[in-house]
Scaffold this motif. Sequence first.
Motif, PDB file in Angstrom:
ATOM      1  N   GLU A   1     -12.326  13.262   3.221  1.00 51.57           N
ATOM      2  CA  GLU A   1     -11.450  14.171   2.487  1.00 51.57           C
ATOM      3  C   GLU A   1     -10.147  13.504   2.057  1.00 51.57           C
ATOM      4  O   GLU A   1      -9.175  14.189   1.713  1.00 51.57           O
ATOM      5  N   ASP A   2     -10.141  12.181   2.070  1.00 56.25           N
ATOM      6  CA  ASP A   2      -9.066  11.413   1.439  1.00 56.25           C
ATOM      7  C   ASP A   2      -9.637  10.905   0.116  1.00 56.25           C
ATOM      8  O   ASP A   2     -10.318   9.879   0.079  1.00 56.25           O
ATOM      9  N   PRO A   3      -9.400  11.621  -0.996  1.00 53.98           N
ATOM     10  CA  PRO A   3     -10.118  11.307  -2.239  1.00 53.98           C
ATOM     11  C   PRO A   3      -9.844   9.913  -2.777  1.00 53.98           C
ATOM     12  O   PRO A   3     -10.729   9.292  -3.365  1.00 53.98           O
ATOM     13  N   VAL A   4      -8.618   9.399  -2.592  1.00 49.11           N
ATOM     14  CA  VAL A   4      -8.291   8.078  -3.141  1.00 49.11           C
ATOM     15  C   VAL A   4      -9.104   6.991  -2.457  1.00 49.11           C
ATOM     16  O   VAL A   4      -9.762   6.169  -3.103  1.00 49.11           O
ATOM     17  N   SER A   5      -9.078   6.967  -1.126  1.00 52.26           N
ATOM     18  CA  SER A   5      -9.827   5.916  -0.423  1.00 52.26           C
ATOM     19  C   SER A   5     -11.325   6.190  -0.437  1.00 52.26           C
ATOM     20  O   SER A   5     -12.124   5.253  -0.418  1.00 52.26           O
ATOM     21  N   ALA A   6     -11.732   7.448  -0.456  1.00 49.55           N
ATOM     22  CA  ALA A   6     -13.165   7.764  -0.471  1.00 49.55           C
ATOM     23  C   ALA A   6     -13.852   7.121  -1.664  1.00 49.55           C
ATOM     24  O   ALA A   6     -14.981   6.632  -1.557  1.00 49.55           O
ATOM     25  N   ALA A   7     -13.170   7.101  -2.806  1.00 51.61           N
ATOM     26  CA  ALA A   7     -13.749   6.496  -4.006  1.00 51.61           C
ATOM     27  C   ALA A   7     -13.999   5.010  -3.828  1.00 51.61           C
ATOM     28  O   ALA A   7     -14.803   4.408  -4.542  1.00 51.61           O
ATOM     29  N   ARG A   8     -13.316   4.395  -2.832  1.00 51.79           N
ATOM     30  CA  ARG A   8     -13.496   2.963  -2.557  1.00 51.79           C
ATOM     31  C   ARG A   8     -14.237   2.758  -1.245  1.00 51.79           C
ATOM     32  O   ARG A   8     -14.063   1.735  -0.578  1.00 51.79           O
ATOM     33  N   GLY A   9     -15.041   3.725  -0.844  1.00 45.81           N
ATOM     34  CA  GLY A   9     -15.782   3.594   0.403  1.00 45.81           C
ATOM     35  C   GLY A   9     -14.897   3.679   1.623  1.00 45.81           C
ATOM     36  O   GLY A   9     -15.212   3.107   2.667  1.00 45.81           O
ATOM     37  N   GLY A  10     -13.775   4.393   1.504  1.00 46.97           N
ATOM     38  CA  GLY A  10     -12.854   4.564   2.619  1.00 46.97           C
ATOM     39  C   GLY A  10     -11.850   3.442   2.791  1.00 46.97           C
ATOM     40  O   GLY A  10     -10.982   3.518   3.663  1.00 46.97           O
ATOM     41  N   GLU A  11     -11.927   2.382   1.956  1.00 51.12           N
ATOM     42  CA  GLU A  11     -11.066   1.214   2.152  1.00 51.12           C
ATOM     43  C   GLU A  11      -9.621   1.541   1.794  1.00 51.12           C
ATOM     44  O   GLU A  11      -9.330   2.090   0.729  1.00 51.12           O
ATOM     45  N   LEU A  12      -8.693   1.149   2.686  1.00 49.47           N
ATOM     46  CA  LEU A  12      -7.271   1.403   2.480  1.00 49.47           C
ATOM     47  C   LEU A  12      -6.516   0.193   1.956  1.00 49.47           C
ATOM     48  O   LEU A  12      -5.398   0.323   1.463  1.00 49.47           O
ATOM     49  N   GLY A  13      -7.104  -0.990   2.053  1.00 47.93           N
ATOM     50  CA  GLY A  13      -6.420  -2.199   1.610  1.00 47.93           C
ATOM     51  C   GLY A  13      -5.500  -2.742   2.685  1.00 47.93           C
ATOM     52  O   GLY A  13      -5.185  -2.078   3.663  1.00 47.93           O
ATOM     53  N   PHE A  14      -5.035  -3.985   2.507  1.00 44.36           N
ATOM     54  CA  PHE A  14      -4.191  -4.624   3.511  1.00 44.36           C
ATOM     55  C   PHE A  14      -2.859  -3.894   3.625  1.00 44.36           C
ATOM     56  O   PHE A  14      -2.245  -3.530   2.629  1.00 44.36           O
ATOM     57  N   ALA A  15      -2.432  -3.673   4.855  1.00 44.84           N
ATOM     58  CA  ALA A  15      -1.188  -2.952   5.108  1.00 44.84           C
ATOM     59  C   ALA A  15      -0.573  -3.433   6.406  1.00 44.84           C
ATOM     60  O   ALA A  15      -1.269  -3.933   7.297  1.00 44.84           O
ATOM     61  N   GLY A  16       0.744  -3.291   6.505  1.00 52.08           N
ATOM     62  CA  GLY A  16       1.451  -3.596   7.738  1.00 52.08           C
ATOM     63  C   GLY A  16       1.534  -2.365   8.630  1.00 52.08           C
ATOM     64  O   GLY A  16       1.189  -1.250   8.220  1.00 52.08           O
ATOM     65  N   ARG A  17       2.031  -2.571   9.837  1.00 48.20           N
ATOM     66  CA  ARG A  17       2.085  -1.491  10.821  1.00 48.20           C
ATOM     67  C   ARG A  17       2.915  -0.307  10.344  1.00 48.20           C
ATOM     68  O   ARG A  17       2.588   0.846  10.631  1.00 48.20           O
ATOM     69  N   ALA A  18       4.002  -0.579   9.633  1.00 47.73           N
ATOM     70  CA  ALA A  18       4.919   0.494   9.253  1.00 47.73           C
ATOM     71  C   ALA A  18       4.356   1.398   8.160  1.00 47.73           C
ATOM     72  O   ALA A  18       4.920   2.463   7.896  1.00 47.73           O
ATOM     73  N   GLN A  19       3.243   1.002   7.549  1.00 47.21           N
ATOM     74  CA  GLN A  19       2.725   1.787   6.436  1.00 47.21           C
ATOM     75  C   GLN A  19       1.880   2.979   6.875  1.00 47.21           C
ATOM     76  O   GLN A  19       1.553   3.831   6.060  1.00 47.21           O
ATOM     77  N   TYR A  20       1.505   3.034   8.132  1.00 51.88           N
ATOM     78  CA  TYR A  20       0.704   4.145   8.636  1.00 51.88           C
ATOM     79  C   TYR A  20       1.499   4.941   9.661  1.00 51.88           C
ATOM     80  O   TYR A  20       2.473   4.442  10.240  1.00 51.88           O
ATOM     81  N   VAL A  21       1.068   6.185   9.900  1.00 53.42           N
ATOM     82  CA  VAL A  21       1.679   6.960  10.973  1.00 53.42           C
ATOM     83  C   VAL A  21       1.320   6.299  12.306  1.00 53.42           C
ATOM     84  O   VAL A  21       0.296   5.612  12.425  1.00 53.42           O
ATOM     85  N   PRO A  22       2.159   6.455  13.339  1.00 55.13           N
ATOM     86  CA  PRO A  22       1.974   5.700  14.583  1.00 55.13           C
ATOM     87  C   PRO A  22       0.598   5.857  15.219  1.00 55.13           C
ATOM     88  O   PRO A  22       0.036   4.876  15.732  1.00 55.13           O
ATOM     89  N   GLU A  23       0.049   7.079  15.209  1.00 54.65           N
ATOM     90  CA  GLU A  23      -1.249   7.296  15.865  1.00 54.65           C
ATOM     91  C   GLU A  23      -2.347   6.467  15.189  1.00 54.65           C
ATOM     92  O   GLU A  23      -3.222   5.903  15.852  1.00 54.65           O
TER      93      GLU A  23
END
Length: 446
Positions: A208-230
């Motif tokens: 139910e994340d439409p942006v990443s779902a279109a890419r097979g769920g891939e979020l791309g390279f990211a650092g720790r600060a780009q996601y919520v802590p959990e």
Amino acid sequence: MGIAYAVAAIDNSAEEVAWVVGDQPIWKSDIEEAYQSMLYEKAPINGDPYCVIPEQLAIEKLYLHQADLDTIEVSEGMIMQQVEQTINNYVAQLGSQDKVEQMFNKPMASIRDFLREAISNRSRVQQVQASLVKGIKATPSDVRRYFDKLPEDSIPFVPRTVEVQILTAAPAVPREEIENVKARLRDYAERVNKGESEFSTLAILYSEDPVSAARGGELGFAGRAQYVPEFTAVAFNLNDPKKVSKIVETEYGYHIIQLIEKRGDRVNVRHILLRPRVAEKDLEEAVVRLDSLRKDIITNNIPFEEAVAALSHDKDTRNNRGVMVNTNSMSSNHSTSRFEMSDLPQEIAKVVNDMTPGDISDAFIMKDPKTNQDIVALVKLSNRIEGHRANLSDDFQLIKGMYEQAQQTEVLKKWLEKKIAETYTRIEDGWRDCEFTHKGWIKASK
């Protein structure tokens, strides 16, 4: 325009030099690559591109020379994070890394090098510019004098804006619904771990994340600060790309995660997001409760702000007296409480459109902009400013920003023209017949 220079001189022995600035050539291939990049990004080109682009590349070289003199450096980690974000955006637009490589006509490793130099150059140029204009301060009298001298046709038209306060209620999600979502995610994880299904296929079908779902769920390279802590705590501890994580709960819902690749302090993962649904009857009950609260506020003359502080679900607006902040519109580099109607969430804009200042709406259901969950809201229209020519009374911050921008532009223009006069410049035949933005290029080349 510095993006193009990262590709220069791979084999420049037979290349045509268009300009020389100091001891730095600007190759014809630099100009062509910059032109293609601008066309792809639909960037405006005000004039002949074969005049505009070489001048812009020459200006960048002057700023970079100053950056060298000032020993301005940029964080490699920050640059690489921006590189990965840029590549992720390209992948999102084009659909795959293969298509990005086709667009650039080079492998991904070369694209990363290309973007790294471009982004590094841009950052260093911005730091030089910021240093040059840092002393500009606008006093109220400066702004008034500037506004009084503005020709009438230069005074901007300000569209109708509104200021809105909001009180929200988020009904609890039934435990049964949460368990159902977790059971579905456990099933997906088990199918992937057993080799029965591909994670990417399940993400396309069910996430139910439409942006990443279109890419097979891939979020791309990211650092720790780009996601919520959990999410970060789990994603950065994955080590086996063939295994799926435990279920992760965040403010956005419930996730399972699969590692794709680790690269230094960045990670690329896939995820599947499912959001438990609030029961329809609970939403209807929340609507009734907020409608009752609205009557109490109006009948007993309870300040809307007090009701927000005591009862509102959203902590950001609750701690701000319910005032909504427009983070999409920046006035003089500061966020503002004013919204054009197009900047408001659609459900709020529809309700506010027929209200007058001081009115409190009936309760209505809307999507939470942060989580996309159904919530119930009351809104109060605090202020409505009809479309008008800007004036000092209503639009001081806007005019202050215009004044500061004009002052900064003048400072940078004078600095550049002084730098041009001091720097050896040669423009080859065929590239000289132009009306340049800045004076002194041709004179300097003699």
